[in-house]
Design a protein around this motif. Structure first.
Motif, PDB file in Angstrom:
ATOM      1  N   GLN A   1      61.858  91.896  57.540  1.00 21.78           N
ATOM      2  CA  GLN A   1      62.409  93.179  57.115  1.00 21.78           C
ATOM      3  C   GLN A   1      61.529  94.326  57.591  1.00 21.78           C
ATOM      4  OE1 GLN A   1      62.543  92.207  52.849  1.00 21.78           O
ATOM      5  NE2 GLN A   1      64.684  92.890  52.947  1.00 21.78           N
ATOM      6  N   LEU A   2      62.177  95.325  58.162  1.00 15.88           N
ATOM      7  CA  LEU A   2      61.482  96.554  58.536  1.00 15.88           C
ATOM      8  C   LEU A   2      61.391  97.454  57.305  1.00 15.88           C
ATOM      9  CD1 LEU A   2      63.314  97.141  61.919  1.00 15.88           C
ATOM     10  CD2 LEU A   2      60.884  96.627  61.637  1.00 15.88           C
ATOM     11  N   PRO A   3      60.477  98.421  57.314  1.00 18.64           N
ATOM     12  CA  PRO A   3      60.376  99.336  56.174  1.00 18.64           C
ATOM     13  C   PRO A   3      61.704 100.022  55.805  1.00 18.64           C
ATOM     14  CG  PRO A   3      58.416  99.517  57.492  1.00 18.64           C
ATOM     15  CD  PRO A   3      59.362  98.618  58.250  1.00 18.64           C
ATOM     16  N   LEU A   4      62.541 100.344  56.787  1.00 19.88           N
ATOM     17  CA  LEU A   4      63.848 100.940  56.478  1.00 19.88           C
ATOM     18  C   LEU A   4      64.695  99.983  55.641  1.00 19.88           C
ATOM     19  CD1 LEU A   4      65.760 103.368  56.878  1.00 19.88           C
ATOM     20  CD2 LEU A   4      66.654 102.189  58.901  1.00 19.88           C
ATOM     21  N   HIS A   5      64.677  98.697  55.984  1.00 20.66           N
ATOM     22  CA  HIS A   5      65.430  97.691  55.216  1.00 20.66           C
ATOM     23  C   HIS A   5      64.907  97.599  53.779  1.00 20.66           C
ATOM     24  CE1 HIS A   5      65.907  95.666  59.357  1.00 20.66           C
ATOM     25  NE2 HIS A   5      66.993  96.374  59.122  1.00 20.66           N
ATOM     26  N   ILE A   6      63.588  97.613  53.639  1.00 19.49           N
ATOM     27  CA  ILE A   6      62.983  97.503  52.310  1.00 19.49           C
ATOM     28  C   ILE A   6      63.344  98.710  51.460  1.00 19.49           C
ATOM     29  CG2 ILE A   6      60.788  97.439  51.053  1.00 19.49           C
ATOM     30  CD1 ILE A   6      59.686  95.828  53.504  1.00 19.49           C
ATOM     31  N   ALA A   7      63.243  99.896  52.048  1.00 18.78           N
ATOM     32  CA  ALA A   7      63.584 101.119  51.307  1.00 18.78           C
ATOM     33  C   ALA A   7      65.040 101.096  50.849  1.00 18.78           C
ATOM     34  CB  ALA A   7      63.323 102.347  52.175  1.00 18.78           C
ATOM     35  N   ILE A   8      65.924 100.608  51.700  1.00 18.09           N
ATOM     36  CA  ILE A   8      67.350 100.529  51.339  1.00 18.09           C
ATOM     37  C   ILE A   8      67.563  99.473  50.265  1.00 18.09           C
ATOM     38  CG2 ILE A   8      69.628  99.840  52.179  1.00 18.09           C
ATOM     39  CD1 ILE A   8      68.838 101.249  54.857  1.00 18.09           C
ATOM     40  N   SER A   9      66.979  98.298  50.446  1.00 23.63           N
ATOM     41  CA  SER A   9      67.228  97.212  49.485  1.00 23.63           C
ATOM     42  C   SER A   9      66.687  97.519  48.095  1.00 23.63           C
ATOM     43  CB  SER A   9      66.666  95.885  50.004  1.00 23.63           C
ATOM     44  OG  SER A   9      65.269  95.936  50.070  1.00 23.63           O
ATOM     45  N   LYS A  10      65.621  98.320  48.025  1.00 24.66           N
ATOM     46  CA  LYS A  10      65.052  98.677  46.721  1.00 24.66           C
ATOM     47  C   LYS A  10      65.777  99.871  46.085  1.00 24.66           C
ATOM     48  CE  LYS A  10      62.115  95.465  46.506  1.00 24.66           C
ATOM     49  NZ  LYS A  10      62.339  94.409  45.547  1.00 24.66           N
ATOM     50  N   GLN A  11      66.726 100.460  46.826  1.00 23.70           N
ATOM     51  CA  GLN A  11      67.535 101.582  46.327  1.00 23.70           C
ATOM     52  C   GLN A  11      66.691 102.702  45.741  1.00 23.70           C
ATOM     53  OE1 GLN A  11      71.048 100.514  44.028  1.00 23.70           O
ATOM     54  NE2 GLN A  11      70.683  98.377  44.536  1.00 23.70           N
ATOM     55  N   MET A  12      65.587 103.010  46.397  1.00 20.47           N
ATOM     56  CA  MET A  12      64.706 103.998  45.807  1.00 20.47           C
ATOM     57  C   MET A  12      64.679 105.322  46.542  1.00 20.47           C
ATOM     58  SD  MET A  12      61.338 101.928  46.589  1.00 20.47           S
ATOM     59  CE  MET A  12      61.462 100.753  47.887  1.00 20.47           C
TER      60      MET A  12
ATOM     61  N   ASN B   1      65.446 112.219  50.819  1.00 22.56           N
ATOM     62  CA  ASN B   1      64.195 112.000  50.089  1.00 22.56           C
ATOM     63  C   ASN B   1      63.493 110.730  50.561  1.00 22.56           C
ATOM     64  OD1 ASN B   1      62.165 112.455  48.205  1.00 22.56           O
ATOM     65  ND2 ASN B   1      63.195 111.255  46.648  1.00 22.56           N
ATOM     66  N   GLY B   2      63.421 110.558  51.879  1.00 20.28           N
ATOM     67  CA  GLY B   2      62.632 109.457  52.390  1.00 20.28           C
ATOM     68  C   GLY B   2      63.260 108.632  53.497  1.00 20.28           C
ATOM     69  N   LEU B   3      64.536 108.264  53.363  1.00 24.59           N
ATOM     70  CA  LEU B   3      65.138 107.423  54.394  1.00 24.59           C
ATOM     71  C   LEU B   3      65.094 108.104  55.758  1.00 24.59           C
ATOM     72  CD1 LEU B   3      68.278 105.690  52.828  1.00 24.59           C
ATOM     73  CD2 LEU B   3      66.048 104.709  53.361  1.00 24.59           C
ATOM     74  N   LYS B   4      65.345 109.398  55.782  1.00 26.46           N
ATOM     75  CA  LYS B   4      65.316 110.131  57.048  1.00 26.46           C
ATOM     76  C   LYS B   4      63.929 110.052  57.689  1.00 26.46           C
ATOM     77  CE  LYS B   4      66.232 114.655  59.070  1.00 26.46           C
ATOM     78  NZ  LYS B   4      66.643 116.034  58.796  1.00 26.46           N
ATOM     79  N   GLU B   5      62.881 110.185  56.896  1.00 28.34           N
ATOM     80  CA  GLU B   5      61.520 110.118  57.423  1.00 28.34           C
ATOM     81  C   GLU B   5      61.199 108.733  57.995  1.00 28.34           C
ATOM     82  OE1 GLU B   5      58.561 112.065  54.668  1.00 28.34           O
ATOM     83  OE2 GLU B   5      60.427 112.390  53.565  1.00 28.34           O
ATOM     84  N   ILE B   6      61.634 107.703  57.291  1.00 26.84           N
ATOM     85  CA  ILE B   6      61.376 106.332  57.752  1.00 26.84           C
ATOM     86  C   ILE B   6      62.195 106.049  59.011  1.00 26.84           C
ATOM     87  CG2 ILE B   6      61.571 103.883  57.147  1.00 26.84           C
ATOM     88  CD1 ILE B   6      61.039 104.786  54.214  1.00 26.84           C
ATOM     89  N   PHE B   7      63.458 106.496  59.013  1.00 32.57           N
ATOM     90  CA  PHE B   7      64.314 106.332  60.196  1.00 32.57           C
ATOM     91  C   PHE B   7      63.727 107.070  61.397  1.00 32.57           C
ATOM     92  CE2 PHE B   7      67.506 108.442  62.836  1.00 32.57           C
ATOM     93  CZ  PHE B   7      68.051 107.341  63.467  1.00 32.57           C
ATOM     94  N   THR B   8      63.282 108.300  61.195  1.00 34.46           N
ATOM     95  CA  THR B   8      62.732 109.109  62.286  1.00 34.46           C
ATOM     96  C   THR B   8      61.501 108.441  62.894  1.00 34.46           C
ATOM     97  OG1 THR B   8      63.581 111.121  61.270  1.00 34.46           O
ATOM     98  CG2 THR B   8      61.838 111.400  62.896  1.00 34.46           C
TER      99      THR B   8
ATOM    100  N   LYS C   1      55.987 100.452  42.264  1.00 35.14           N
ATOM    101  CA  LYS C   1      56.716 101.191  41.222  1.00 35.14           C
ATOM    102  C   LYS C   1      56.727 102.684  41.495  1.00 35.14           C
ATOM    103  CE  LYS C   1      54.785  98.036  38.001  1.00 35.14           C
ATOM    104  NZ  LYS C   1      53.554  98.044  37.264  1.00 35.14           N
ATOM    105  N   GLY C   2      55.647 103.215  42.023  1.00 37.91           N
ATOM    106  CA  GLY C   2      55.521 104.647  42.246  1.00 37.91           C
ATOM    107  C   GLY C   2      56.470 105.198  43.277  1.00 37.91           C
ATOM    108  N   CYS C   3      57.090 104.338  44.055  1.00 44.65           N
ATOM    109  CA  CYS C   3      58.001 104.784  45.104  1.00 44.65           C
ATOM    110  C   CYS C   3      59.383 105.113  44.555  1.00 44.65           C
ATOM    111  CB  CYS C   3      58.102 103.705  46.172  1.00 44.65           C
ATOM    112  SG  CYS C   3      59.045 104.212  47.595  1.00 44.65           S
ATOM    113  N   HIS C   4      59.657 104.792  43.330  1.00 45.97           N
ATOM    114  CA  HIS C   4      61.007 104.926  42.783  1.00 45.97           C
ATOM    115  C   HIS C   4      61.398 106.348  42.400  1.00 45.97           C
ATOM    116  CE1 HIS C   4      61.839 100.617  42.659  1.00 45.97           C
ATOM    117  NE2 HIS C   4      60.544 100.517  42.470  1.00 45.97           N
ATOM    118  N   GLU C   5      60.492 107.289  42.509  1.00 49.52           N
ATOM    119  CA  GLU C   5      60.816 108.658  42.151  1.00 49.52           C
ATOM    120  C   GLU C   5      61.689 109.262  43.240  1.00 49.52           C
ATOM    121  OE1 GLU C   5      57.313 110.853  41.078  1.00 49.52           O
ATOM    122  OE2 GLU C   5      56.399 109.023  40.312  1.00 49.52           O
ATOM    123  N   ARG C   6      62.847 109.783  42.850  1.00 46.57           N
ATOM    124  CA  ARG C   6      63.820 110.257  43.824  1.00 46.57           C
ATOM    125  C   ARG C   6      63.836 111.778  43.990  1.00 46.57           C
ATOM    126  NH1 ARG C   6      68.192 106.222  44.911  1.00 46.57           N
ATOM    127  NH2 ARG C   6      69.226 108.003  45.819  1.00 46.57           N
TER     128      ARG C   6
END
Length: 182
Positions: free
Chosen positions: A111-122, A127-134, A79-84
């Motif tokens: 699922q890779l962490p990038l997939h999870i982050a995208i699917s949870k729309q958080m 604010n995060g996708l770039k860091e996970i992608f990098t 739940k704590g990951c949902h802060e944008r």
């Protein structure tokens, strides 16, 4: 050194409470060691607690739990990951900073962490996708094992066109892979 002793006692009690909440009753003298890092993440402990646990239990970073999740994937599902907001210091950041290779470890669903982050729309790109992608740029070419979509397409279908554009801009060759495999 009274303060150090009290802080040590506070940390021990915090860990015991989190471990007991996640795994059931736990004895402080038990020989069965439950992953502290996973327990702290599953109870949505603050960033500072997770960061301390990473320093005290680095061997647990790549540990996979009984559901096939690493500490990073658990954090992305929490739940704590949902802060944008950009200033949000969430546990997944502490984990990724400590061990970037976590972004390359899929869960049991594939699922890779990038997939999870995208699917949870958080997380948005800035604010995060770039860091996970990098941390794992190869994830952009991997289809999500659950949805079957590549990350740029999945994030666009969920309405985040800006993040989709940034993913494509980071690796334009993925568009050719998309058209060749369709």
């Amino acid at each position: 050194c009274e303060i150090s002793r009290q802080l040590g006692s506070l940390w021990t009690n915090t860990v015991l409470l989190c471990v007991a909440q996640v795994y059931g009753t736990v004895s402080p003298t038990s020989n069965v060691k439950k992953p502290v890092l996973h327990a702290l993440i599953q109870t949505d402990c603050p960033y500072s607690c997770v960061r301390l646990a990473v320093k005290l239990h680095p061997n647990e970073l790549k540990q996979i739990n009984e559901n096939g999740e690493t500490a990073l994937t658990l954090s992305l599902l929490s739940k704590g990951c949902h802060e944008r907001d950009e200033q949000s210091l969430t546990s997944w950041r502490a984990l990724l900073e400590a061990e970037p290779k976590l972004a390359s470890i899929p869960n049991t669903k594939g699922q890779l962490p990038l997939h999870i982050a995208i699917s949870k729309q958080m997380l948005a790109w800035d604010n995060g996708l770039k860091e996970i992608f990098t941390a794992n740029p190869y994830a952009i070419t991997a289809r999500d094992a659950v949805t079957g979509f590549q990350p740029f397409l999945h994030v666009a279908m969920l309405g985040d066109v800006s993040s989709s554009f940034e993913l494509l801009r980071a690796d334009p060759s993925v568009i050719m892979m998309f058209y060749c495999s369709s």
